[in-house]
Design a protein around this motif. Sequence first.
Motif, mmCIF file in Angstrom:
data_model
loop_
_atom_site.group_PDB
_atom_site.id
_atom_site.type_symbol
_atom_site.label_atom_id
_atom_site.label_comp_id
_atom_site.label_asym_id
_atom_site.label_seq_id
_atom_site.Cartn_x
_atom_site.Cartn_y
_atom_site.Cartn_z
ATOM 1 N N ALA A 22 0.833 -1.206 0.000
ATOM 2 C CA ALA A 22 0.000 0.000 0.000
ATOM 3 C C ALA A 22 0.865 1.252 0.000
ATOM 4 C CB ALA A 22 -0.938 -0.007 1.208
ATOM 5 N N ALA A 23 1.938 1.236 0.790
ATOM 6 C CA ALA A 23 2.841 2.381 0.826
ATOM 7 C C ALA A 23 3.580 2.538 -0.497
ATOM 8 C CB ALA A 23 3.841 2.222 1.967
ATOM 9 N N LEU A 24 3.950 1.433 -1.117
ATOM 10 C CA LEU A 24 4.626 1.508 -2.411
ATOM 11 C C LEU A 24 3.717 2.141 -3.461
ATOM 12 C CD1 LEU A 24 6.366 -2.010 -2.590
ATOM 13 C CD2 LEU A 24 7.285 0.139 -1.680
ATOM 14 N N ARG A 25 2.484 1.712 -3.482
ATOM 15 C CA ARG A 25 1.539 2.273 -4.463
ATOM 16 C C ARG A 25 1.267 3.746 -4.197
ATOM 17 N NH1 ARG A 25 -2.192 -3.197 -4.261
ATOM 18 N NH2 ARG A 25 -1.162 -4.268 -6.008
ATOM 19 N N ALA A 26 1.150 4.100 -2.941
ATOM 20 C CA ALA A 26 0.919 5.508 -2.613
ATOM 21 C C ALA A 26 2.114 6.365 -3.021
ATOM 22 C CB ALA A 26 0.649 5.653 -1.119
ATOM 23 N N SER A 67 9.403 1.832 -6.875
ATOM 24 C CA SER A 67 9.344 1.050 -8.110
ATOM 25 C C SER A 67 10.421 -0.020 -8.176
ATOM 26 C CB SER A 67 9.476 1.976 -9.321
ATOM 27 O OG SER A 67 10.830 2.367 -9.548
ATOM 28 N N TYR A 68 11.543 0.196 -7.495
ATOM 29 C CA TYR A 68 12.645 -0.763 -7.560
ATOM 30 C C TYR A 68 12.395 -2.009 -6.716
ATOM 31 C CZ TYR A 68 15.438 3.121 -9.502
ATOM 32 O OH TYR A 68 15.926 4.146 -10.271
ATOM 33 N N VAL A 69 11.472 -1.949 -5.790
ATOM 34 C CA VAL A 69 11.270 -3.069 -4.868
ATOM 35 C C VAL A 69 10.952 -4.352 -5.624
ATOM 36 C CG1 VAL A 69 9.790 -3.975 -3.035
ATOM 37 C CG2 VAL A 69 10.619 -1.609 -2.923
ATOM 38 N N ALA A 70 10.042 -4.286 -6.569
ATOM 39 C CA ALA A 70 9.661 -5.488 -7.313
ATOM 40 C C ALA A 70 10.836 -6.047 -8.102
ATOM 41 C CB ALA A 70 8.492 -5.176 -8.244
ATOM 42 N N VAL A 71 11.653 -5.178 -8.677
ATOM 43 C CA VAL A 71 12.805 -5.626 -9.463
ATOM 44 C C VAL A 71 13.814 -6.333 -8.557
ATOM 45 C CG1 VAL A 71 14.693 -4.881 -10.954
ATOM 46 C CG2 VAL A 71 12.453 -3.766 -11.119
ATOM 47 N N LEU A 72 14.074 -5.758 -7.404
ATOM 48 C CA LEU A 72 15.046 -6.334 -6.475
ATOM 49 C C LEU A 72 14.583 -7.673 -5.914
ATOM 50 C CD1 LEU A 72 15.900 -3.003 -4.681
ATOM 51 C CD2 LEU A 72 17.541 -4.381 -5.978
ATOM 52 N N VAL A 80 17.867 -6.058 -0.034
ATOM 53 C CA VAL A 80 17.802 -4.621 -0.336
ATOM 54 C C VAL A 80 16.368 -4.234 -0.685
ATOM 55 C CG1 VAL A 80 18.572 -2.791 -1.903
ATOM 56 C CG2 VAL A 80 20.209 -4.492 -1.078
ATOM 57 N N GLY A 81 15.679 -5.087 -1.436
ATOM 58 C CA GLY A 81 14.291 -4.805 -1.788
ATOM 59 C C GLY A 81 13.390 -4.736 -0.569
ATOM 60 N N ARG A 82 13.556 -5.673 0.361
ATOM 61 C CA ARG A 82 12.736 -5.642 1.575
ATOM 62 C C ARG A 82 13.041 -4.404 2.413
ATOM 63 N NH1 ARG A 82 13.385 -11.321 0.783
ATOM 64 N NH2 ARG A 82 15.450 -11.338 1.755
ATOM 65 N N HIS A 83 14.322 -4.069 2.506
ATOM 66 C CA HIS A 83 14.709 -2.868 3.247
ATOM 67 C C HIS A 83 14.096 -1.625 2.602
ATOM 68 C CE1 HIS A 83 17.237 0.153 5.198
ATOM 69 N NE2 HIS A 83 17.465 0.630 3.986
ATOM 70 N N THR A 84 14.170 -1.545 1.281
ATOM 71 C CA THR A 84 13.637 -0.383 0.577
ATOM 72 C C THR A 84 12.142 -0.230 0.828
ATOM 73 O OG1 THR A 84 15.317 -0.620 -1.163
ATOM 74 C CG2 THR A 84 13.371 0.701 -1.697
ATOM 75 N N ALA A 85 11.419 -1.327 0.755
ATOM 76 C CA ALA A 85 9.980 -1.262 1.011
ATOM 77 C C ALA A 85 9.686 -0.731 2.404
ATOM 78 C CB ALA A 85 9.374 -2.653 0.824
ATOM 79 N N ALA A 86 10.440 -1.195 3.380
ATOM 80 C CA ALA A 86 10.221 -0.749 4.750
ATOM 81 C C ALA A 86 10.538 0.740 4.902
ATOM 82 C CB ALA A 86 11.074 -1.572 5.726
ATOM 83 N N GLN A 87 11.600 1.194 4.239
ATOM 84 C CA GLN A 87 11.972 2.598 4.334
ATOM 85 C C GLN A 87 10.977 3.510 3.610
ATOM 86 O OE1 GLN A 87 14.583 3.747 6.327
ATOM 87 N NE2 GLN A 87 14.367 1.610 6.962
ATOM 88 N N VAL A 88 10.486 3.070 2.470
ATOM 89 C CA VAL A 88 9.436 3.840 1.784
ATOM 90 C C VAL A 88 8.202 3.940 2.674
ATOM 91 C CG1 VAL A 88 7.821 3.823 -0.162
ATOM 92 C CG2 VAL A 88 10.262 3.363 -0.554
ATOM 93 N N ALA A 89 7.845 2.839 3.328
ATOM 94 C CA ALA A 89 6.687 2.857 4.214
ATOM 95 C C ALA A 89 6.898 3.774 5.415
ATOM 96 C CB ALA A 89 6.377 1.436 4.700
ATOM 97 N N ALA A 90 8.155 3.881 5.841
ATOM 98 C CA ALA A 90 8.470 4.748 6.981
ATOM 99 C C ALA A 90 8.469 6.219 6.602
ATOM 100 C CB ALA A 90 9.823 4.367 7.581
ATOM 101 N N GLY A 91 8.503 6.493 5.313
ATOM 102 C CA GLY A 91 8.487 7.876 4.848
ATOM 103 C C GLY A 91 9.798 8.377 4.380
#
Length: 295
Positions: A171-175, A266-271, A284-295
């Motif tokens: 949800a955070a990635l899409r937002a 956008s890079y999360v899915a690729v990673l 790295v992809g999981r970390h990125t998703a968490a950081q995007v969600a954190a803002g």
Amino acid sequence: MTAAPHPKIQVDVTADLARALLVDQHPDLADLPLHGRVFGWDNVTWRLGDALALRFPVRDLSSTLVEREQRWLAVLAPQLPVPVPAPVRTGRPGRGFPWSWSVVPWLTGTQVAALPVAPRAAWATELADALAALHVPAPADAPRNPYRGVPLADRVETMRARTTDDLPHVAALRAALDAGVAAPAWDRPAVWVHGDPHPGNLVADGAHLTGLIDFGDLGAGDPASDLATAWMTFDAAGRAAFVARTQELRGWDAATWTRARAWAASYVAVLLAHPDEYPVLAEVGRHTAAQVAAG
């Protein structure tokens, strides 16, 4: 980079093949030991002795990326405050290997993707310095990358299609993607863009950044696709230091950072696309998703 080959590899550059190409084209280097082969997404690297490495494309789609590095890294390296693998020799097709290849300096340190996240904050300003030095107006004949540095609107449908329900923090990635597309687009002269400054393409040693590698995606355009590294590489503390130093040097507007966060999303899915072959990049992809969600 990783120790496992990409599933779409077309040519396996063995030690025998690498040695034969050296004997034919750079015989003065042919007696140096070959060791430490590692695979990246598009290339394989053999370490050559203590100070050099051999960089070979492994599939046709990546063959032009090495040629791009050969053409432009010698131009860019002097303006960057961090070591980069500017080719010191070039190789040509031979012995059944169909593409150009390079002899490059070996950069000391450890691939950042294999290092803990929190200590990276120690050199966050050094990465900001390096990217700020790169993000200057590019000449008219600079290469263009259709996947990096381009308007988000050009890529967003593909990005959205890849952002599937099974991704972490979806949800955070899409937002973040929606916000990036809604933000004003880049309207300044195109700047040099590395194209892929994620933790797998950074090298660090202790408290210092010691290398920025893999310039195969080099192009010109919007720096937001590079600035996504703020979420890919750092935690909140490191990101704050990176952003503050970047703002001190370049003063990008808020829209650029909104687009950067969208690129990170956008890079999360690729990673995460090949977790078995690329477990380090998947992390790295999981970390990125968490950081995007954190803002």
